[in-house]
Design an enzyme around this catalytic site. Structure first.
Site, PDB file in Angstrom:
ATOM      1  N   SER A  98    -103.057 -22.500 -49.484  1.00 49.64           N
ATOM      2  CA  SER A  98    -101.872 -23.374 -49.512  1.00 49.64           C
ATOM      3  C   SER A  98    -102.171 -24.518 -50.470  1.00 49.64           C
ATOM      4  CB  SER A  98    -101.652 -23.930 -48.102  1.00 49.64           C
ATOM      5  OG  SER A  98    -100.785 -25.034 -48.146  1.00 49.64           O
ATOM      6  N   TYR A 139    -105.196 -27.782 -40.432  1.00 51.23           N
ATOM      7  CA  TYR A 139    -104.579 -26.782 -41.321  1.00 51.23           C
ATOM      8  C   TYR A 139    -105.123 -26.957 -42.739  1.00 51.23           C
ATOM      9  CZ  TYR A 139    -100.951 -24.187 -43.860  1.00 51.23           C
ATOM     10  OH  TYR A 139    -100.278 -23.305 -44.678  1.00 51.23           O
TER      11      TYR A 139
HETATM   12  N1  LIG Z   1     -94.156 -20.922 -45.850  1.00 51.42           N
HETATM   13  C1  LIG Z   1     -94.756 -21.844 -46.565  1.00 51.42           C
HETATM   14  O1  LIG Z   1     -94.120 -22.808 -47.016  1.00 51.42           O
HETATM   15  C2  LIG Z   1     -96.228 -21.738 -46.843  1.00 51.42           C
HETATM   16  C3  LIG Z   1     -96.801 -22.684 -47.703  1.00 51.42           C
HETATM   17  C4  LIG Z   1     -98.156 -22.602 -47.986  1.00 51.42           C
HETATM   18  C5  LIG Z   1     -98.918 -21.593 -47.447  1.00 51.42           C
HETATM   19  N2  LIG Z   1     -98.350 -20.682 -46.612  1.00 51.42           N
HETATM   20  C6  LIG Z   1     -99.228 -19.642 -46.043  1.00 51.42           C
HETATM   21  O2  LIG Z   1     -98.640 -18.357 -46.230  1.00 51.42           O
HETATM   22  C7  LIG Z   1     -98.977 -17.505 -45.142  1.00 51.42           C
HETATM   23  C8  LIG Z   1     -97.715 -16.893 -44.550  1.00 51.42           C
HETATM   24  O3  LIG Z   1     -96.883 -17.934 -44.071  1.00 51.42           O
HETATM   25  P1  LIG Z   1     -95.361 -17.708 -43.637  1.00 51.42           P
HETATM   26  O4  LIG Z   1     -94.655 -18.936 -43.978  1.00 51.42           O
HETATM   27  O5  LIG Z   1     -94.878 -16.408 -44.113  1.00 51.42           O
HETATM   28  O6  LIG Z   1     -95.532 -17.660 -42.033  1.00 51.42           O
HETATM   29  P2  LIG Z   1     -94.518 -17.120 -40.924  1.00 51.42           P
HETATM   30  O7  LIG Z   1     -93.150 -17.004 -41.460  1.00 51.42           O
HETATM   31  O8  LIG Z   1     -94.768 -17.980 -39.736  1.00 51.42           O
HETATM   32  O9  LIG Z   1     -95.067 -15.634 -40.625  1.00 51.42           O
HETATM   33  C9  LIG Z   1     -96.328 -15.473 -40.069  1.00 51.42           C
HETATM   34  C10 LIG Z   1     -96.624 -14.014 -39.814  1.00 51.42           C
HETATM   35  O10 LIG Z   1     -97.899 -13.954 -39.159  1.00 51.42           O
HETATM   36  C11 LIG Z   1     -97.763 -13.345 -37.882  1.00 51.42           C
HETATM   37  N3  LIG Z   1     -98.613 -14.025 -36.910  1.00 51.42           N
HETATM   38  C12 LIG Z   1     -98.540 -15.303 -36.500  1.00 51.42           C
HETATM   39  N4  LIG Z   1     -99.499 -15.557 -35.603  1.00 51.42           N
HETATM   40  C13 LIG Z   1    -100.186 -14.407 -35.433  1.00 51.42           C
HETATM   41  C14 LIG Z   1    -101.289 -14.032 -34.637  1.00 51.42           C
HETATM   42  N5  LIG Z   1    -101.854 -14.888 -33.785  1.00 51.42           N
HETATM   43  N6  LIG Z   1    -101.769 -12.772 -34.723  1.00 51.42           N
HETATM   44  C15 LIG Z   1    -101.172 -11.867 -35.552  1.00 51.42           C
HETATM   45  N7  LIG Z   1    -100.115 -12.155 -36.330  1.00 51.42           N
HETATM   46  C16 LIG Z   1     -99.624 -13.420 -36.273  1.00 51.42           C
HETATM   47  C17 LIG Z   1     -96.298 -13.525 -37.515  1.00 51.42           C
HETATM   48  O11 LIG Z   1     -95.966 -12.528 -36.588  1.00 51.42           O
HETATM   49  P3  LIG Z   1     -94.978 -12.803 -35.360  1.00 51.42           P
HETATM   50  O12 LIG Z   1     -93.726 -12.151 -35.838  1.00 51.42           O
HETATM   51  O13 LIG Z   1     -95.642 -12.115 -34.238  1.00 51.42           O
HETATM   52  O14 LIG Z   1     -94.843 -14.285 -35.173  1.00 51.42           O
HETATM   53  C18 LIG Z   1     -95.630 -13.338 -38.886  1.00 51.42           C
HETATM   54  O15 LIG Z   1     -95.553 -11.977 -39.198  1.00 51.42           O
HETATM   55  C19 LIG Z   1     -99.763 -18.364 -44.163  1.00 51.42           C
HETATM   56  O16 LIG Z   1    -101.134 -18.155 -44.342  1.00 51.42           O
HETATM   57  C20 LIG Z   1     -99.388 -19.779 -44.541  1.00 51.42           C
HETATM   58  O17 LIG Z   1    -100.364 -20.706 -44.196  1.00 51.42           O
HETATM   59  C21 LIG Z   1     -97.017 -20.724 -46.298  1.00 51.42           C
END
Ligand SMILES: NC(=O)c1ccc[n+]([C@@H]2O[C@H](COP(=O)([O-])OP(=O)(O)OC[C@H]3O[C@@H](n4cnc5c(N)ncnc54)[C@H](OP(=O)(O)O)[C@@H]3O)[C@@H](O)[C@H]2O)c1
Length: 321
Positions: free
Chosen positions: A196, A209
């Site tokens: 991130s 985080y």
């Molecule tokens: N979105 C942003 O703005 C952003 C910015 C910087 C970095 N990131 C990074 O990008 C990555 C993806 O983020 P995102 O925004 O796509 O997140 P998200 O929308 O919250 O999706 C997270 C995914 O991970 C799964 N998950 C969550 N907790 C879990 C657990 N304990 N065990 C197994 N699976 C689990 C969720 O499944 P469920 O359906 O079961 O919840 C979902 O499929 C992360 O590493 C995040 O830190 C995101």
């Protein structure tokens, strides 16, 4: 008065020193901007040069039922690769697997795993992946705070910290340890790690985080250094905002793209950039951030987090009334 004191201290006309300093500072900034432009041009010219199918017939994506992970799974499937989806909900996994098989005519497998748990999880994952020719691993699963908050004010904080470390750090380390030996044996493979922008700039009030993501950033860069010569391309992806459940941004915009838009661009940079913000508007944000003085950047980040915390607490208080 001030200039005569400086002249006395420096022993000559102070303006000459200031002019030299200004010239050095301006040249440094110009060089940094030019290097960023060259990097961006390189990623445009060589975009999409990786053939994921040639790396191996399977890709593994963690956290693949929503957001960025689901977009990686779908986009890799469109590029002809079979997909192993790993998340915690079997029903959601099955739903995404069905969507992918319909859309892309590739095979899928699902692995149910809750990454908030510790090491006990990984023997079963290792067994379920055994025998697959895995060419791409996307370490995507991640967890952030529900709102920016002080380290000691987080409810059930020690349990929360362990979950956070298991999901953001242990998963990346263990999945790489399980999958990369096969890649090294075949001398080809891509390991894509979702860090991130908060893993590059210390982000107070998201302390754990930010620290976890700094681990992912350093881990990725060191793996690339150790295994780059053995056919592995380890990419560290450092997004700013993407419109997902985690960011709580519903409507995509230029600086907070949809997961699909983001991932299409990020996948095109595999094999080209080993550390990237993944998408042109985020790369622009990164270039600007990169030339700001660290103290100023720290102040801006802290102010943003303070504002977000206050706004969230106010919203919660209004809801209660
Ligand atoms: N979105 C942003 O703005 C952003 C910015 C910087 C970095 N990131 C990074 O990008 C990555 C993806 O983020 P995102 O925004 O796509 O997140 P998200 O929308 O919250 O999706 C997270 C995914 O991970 C799964 N998950 C969550 N907790 C879990 C657990 N304990 N065990 C197994 N699976 C689990 C969720 O499944 P469920 O359906 O079961 O919840 C979902 O499929 C992360 O590493 C995040 O830190 C995101």
């Amino acid at each position: 008065m001030a200039s005569s004191i400086i002249n006395n201290v420096l022993g000559r006309d102070a303006s000459a020193y200031f002019a030299t300093f200004g010239l050095v500072a301006a040249s440094y900034l110009a060089l940094k901007v030019a290097l960023n432009v060259i990097k961006s041009l390189k990623s445009v010219v060589f975009a999409g040069s990786t053939n994921f199918k040639k790396l191996g017939s399977w890709a593994v994506v963690t956290g693949s039922t929503d957001g960025i992970g689901k977009a990686y799974a779908k986009e890799l499937a469109k590029r002809g690769v079979n997909i192993v989806l790993i998340s915690r909900s079997e029903a959601k996994l099955q739903e995404v697997a069905n969507e992918i098989e319909k859309e892309s005519k590739v095979q899928t497998r699902i692995v149910v795993a809750d990454f908030s748990k510790g090491l006990e999880l990984y023997d079963s994952i290792r067994d379920q992946l055994a025998g697959l020719e895995i060419g791409t691993l996307v370490n995507n699963v991640g967890m952030s705070y529900s709102f920016p908050n002080y380290f000691l004010d987080l409810p059930d904080r020690e349990e929360f910290f362990m979950k956070m470390i298991n999901i953001n750090v242990t998963s990346v380390t263990m999945m790489t340890s399980i999958v990369m030996p096969g890649m090294v044996e075949r001398r080809k493979g891509a390991v894509i790690n979702l860090s991130s922008a908060a893993g590059l700039t210390p982000t107070p009030l998201l302390t754990v985080y930010s620290a976890c993501k700094a681990y992912v950033t350093f881990f990725s860069r060191c793996i690339q250094d150790e295994y780059g010569s053995k056919g592995i391309f380890c990419q560290c992806v450092m997004p700013y905002f993407v419109a997902t459940k985690m960011s709580k941004i519903r409507k995509p915009s230029l600086f907070a793209p949809s997961p699909t838009t983001y991932v299409k661009a990020a996948l095109n940079s595999v094999g080209v950039s080993d550390a990237t913000h993944g998408y042109w508007a985020h790369n622009m944000q990164g270039s600007i951030t990169g030339i700001l003085p660290p103290a100023f950047l720290k102040m801006v980040t802290r102010n943003m987090m303070d504002k977000a915390r206050k706004a969230y607490l106010k919203k919660m208080a209004n809801k209660k009334e």
